[in-house]
Design a protein around this motif. Sequence first.
Motif, PDB file in Angstrom:
ATOM      1  N   GLY A 181       0.775  -1.241   0.000  1.00  0.00           N
ATOM      2  CA  GLY A 181       0.000   0.000   0.000  1.00  0.00           C
ATOM      3  C   GLY A 181       0.800   1.282   0.000  1.00  0.00           C
ATOM      4  O   GLY A 181       0.228   2.354   0.178  1.00  0.00           O
ATOM      5  N   GLN A 228      -0.471   4.092  -2.110  1.00  0.00           N
ATOM      6  CA  GLN A 228      -1.685   4.793  -1.702  1.00  0.00           C
ATOM      7  C   GLN A 228      -1.347   5.850  -0.651  1.00  0.00           C
ATOM      8  O   GLN A 228      -2.188   6.644  -0.264  1.00  0.00           O
ATOM      9  N   SER A 229      -0.102   5.803  -0.176  1.00  0.00           N
ATOM     10  CA  SER A 229       0.274   6.536   1.024  1.00  0.00           C
ATOM     11  C   SER A 229       0.467   8.023   0.780  1.00  0.00           C
ATOM     12  O   SER A 229       0.885   8.452  -0.298  1.00  0.00           O
ATOM     13  N   THR A 230       0.211   8.799   1.827  1.00  0.00           N
ATOM     14  CA  THR A 230       0.517  10.231   1.838  1.00  0.00           C
ATOM     15  C   THR A 230       2.007  10.476   1.582  1.00  0.00           C
ATOM     16  O   THR A 230       2.384  11.519   1.059  1.00  0.00           O
ATOM     17  N   LEU A 233      -7.342   6.506  -4.856  1.00  0.00           N
ATOM     18  CA  LEU A 233      -6.551   5.551  -4.069  1.00  0.00           C
ATOM     19  C   LEU A 233      -5.129   6.053  -3.803  1.00  0.00           C
ATOM     20  O   LEU A 233      -4.496   5.643  -2.839  1.00  0.00           O
ATOM     21  N   GLN A 240      -3.168   8.723  -2.339  1.00  0.00           N
ATOM     22  CA  GLN A 240      -3.407   9.848  -1.442  1.00  0.00           C
ATOM     23  C   GLN A 240      -2.125  10.624  -1.142  1.00  0.00           C
ATOM     24  O   GLN A 240      -2.016  11.264  -0.093  1.00  0.00           O
TER      25      GLN A 240
END
Lengths: 179, 369
Positions: B105, B108-110, B165, B167
């Motif tokens: 993931g 998808q991470s900041t 998705l 982000q």
Amino acid sequence: MAALEALLDPTGSENGAQDSTLSPRPASLRGLTVGLLDNTKPNATLLLEEIGRELAERYGIAATRLYTKDYFGTPVKPELLEQIVDEVDVVVTAVGDCGSCSAATVADGILFERRGIPAAAITSDSFLPSGRAMAKVQGFPGFDFTAVQHPMASLDAAEVRERALAVLPEIVRILGVES
Amino acid sequence: MGADIATVPEVDESRLREVLEYYWAKDWTDGLPVVPVTASYLEEFLATVARDPEEVLFTIHHLNRSLTVRLAAINAALAGCKPEYFPVVVAAWEAIAKEPHPARGIWQSTTGTAPFLVVNGPIRERLGINSQGNIFGAGFRANATIGRAIRLGCINVFGLQAHKLDQATQGTPAKYSAVIGENEEQSPWPPLHTEYGFDAADDVVTAYVIRSVVHIEARHAMTPQQLALDLADTIRRTGSLIHEYTSALLVLVPEHAALFAEAGWSKDDLREFVFRHATRRREELEAVGKDAVSHKTRWRLPKDHPDSMPDSASSSADPATVHVLSHPTSVQIVVAGANNAGVSAVVEVFTLNPPRPLPFSYSRIQASA
């Protein structure tokens, strides 16, 4: 003139199976055991404990059980999912206050619903689009989850409690119980 | 298909734009125009590798999505790759699939990380993969489109679209494309891929998951110590510290590599030196609120944060000195860039807890016979 050819779809995502059935809702939370699923993000434990305390005081739940994910960025592992499904009546899972963990928190909520356990998944409000996108990927578009005000990670204990109180009515609503 | 540049093509402008607009309308791009892909063009890509088109190269289980050879090829073609680049794209996906973060993931991470690829071997020459001037810049089709093939695969196949998705809070320009060749010809050291046991004549892609590319201005360094301390200072900058430890890929220009090599330093000597000097005084971390870690995620945070606990260094023999690297091999070294100035770069490699000794994965490039 050369023969005409269609353009190809580069996504490979043919319409997957959809299952947007919620688990049956309880008439009341009184006497129920509430699972609190901590995704390990800073302040998640505190937020869930505050929510558990309020659910006990205001709605008469019998007990809470705190569970901890091994990694916030992906959905709950099958073994832990099974254990929680066996041990509790409803679940509150938090806190999806980052890119991967917001999506994973929503995926967790959907996993519990599909196993017959009502679930309130909590992201932070910056990540509503990520949660919604994940619900779509999981074949449950429109899945109902809630959010605390962003940010969570930098709050002190008093501020975490405020977030818990603010989100409580939404949790109760998602679990299908009248406030 | 070779381009005929002797004749200026005449086109049906509105039809051409209609096709490009279709891709934008479908959100099948990174924002830039793409090359239209049909079944016959796809066949040219698939013919370059001895692979089953339905073979899965990379799966992100929690997104219910898998990237097959066929989908990798469609997205490589969309990205503007030539068919002969496709074996590099396949190897790149294989290397990325071995990395722990993408399947968990991270995209998808900041955090906003990007895949970063280094290509070694004679294929650089054959495909025109730039390893000399302007390696991080624009102007080279192979570098630009091989990296973009990965980005379009992320967007289209894994649904990693920005604001949805994906982000990423800010992301990085490397998310468009980040591919460099090693400047093996002007390096004093053996090529990177020979460190993992390959022959120099093999073609290999090495994949990293990166944050920033930070430049090092050191045009006047006279000793290897001066330059190595300059590199270590950038690696230990507090702004980049997210977890307890970090990792870095040093992209040294030939001039800097020569300064080390001529003083008798091997890559391991440089690694060891940087490892020893990549430390912070505890009070420096305290000043920026990164002197403790969170209980479970072990992110750096201030010690008065409600989720804080002491970091690992606190229970070491010297609690006042905090190492930001966990292993000497957290420092990886490659030579790339023009031999015209002392301007190198530290590529900050994303590092999870617990840190891996070797913060990268690789795969051999294999074309069809």
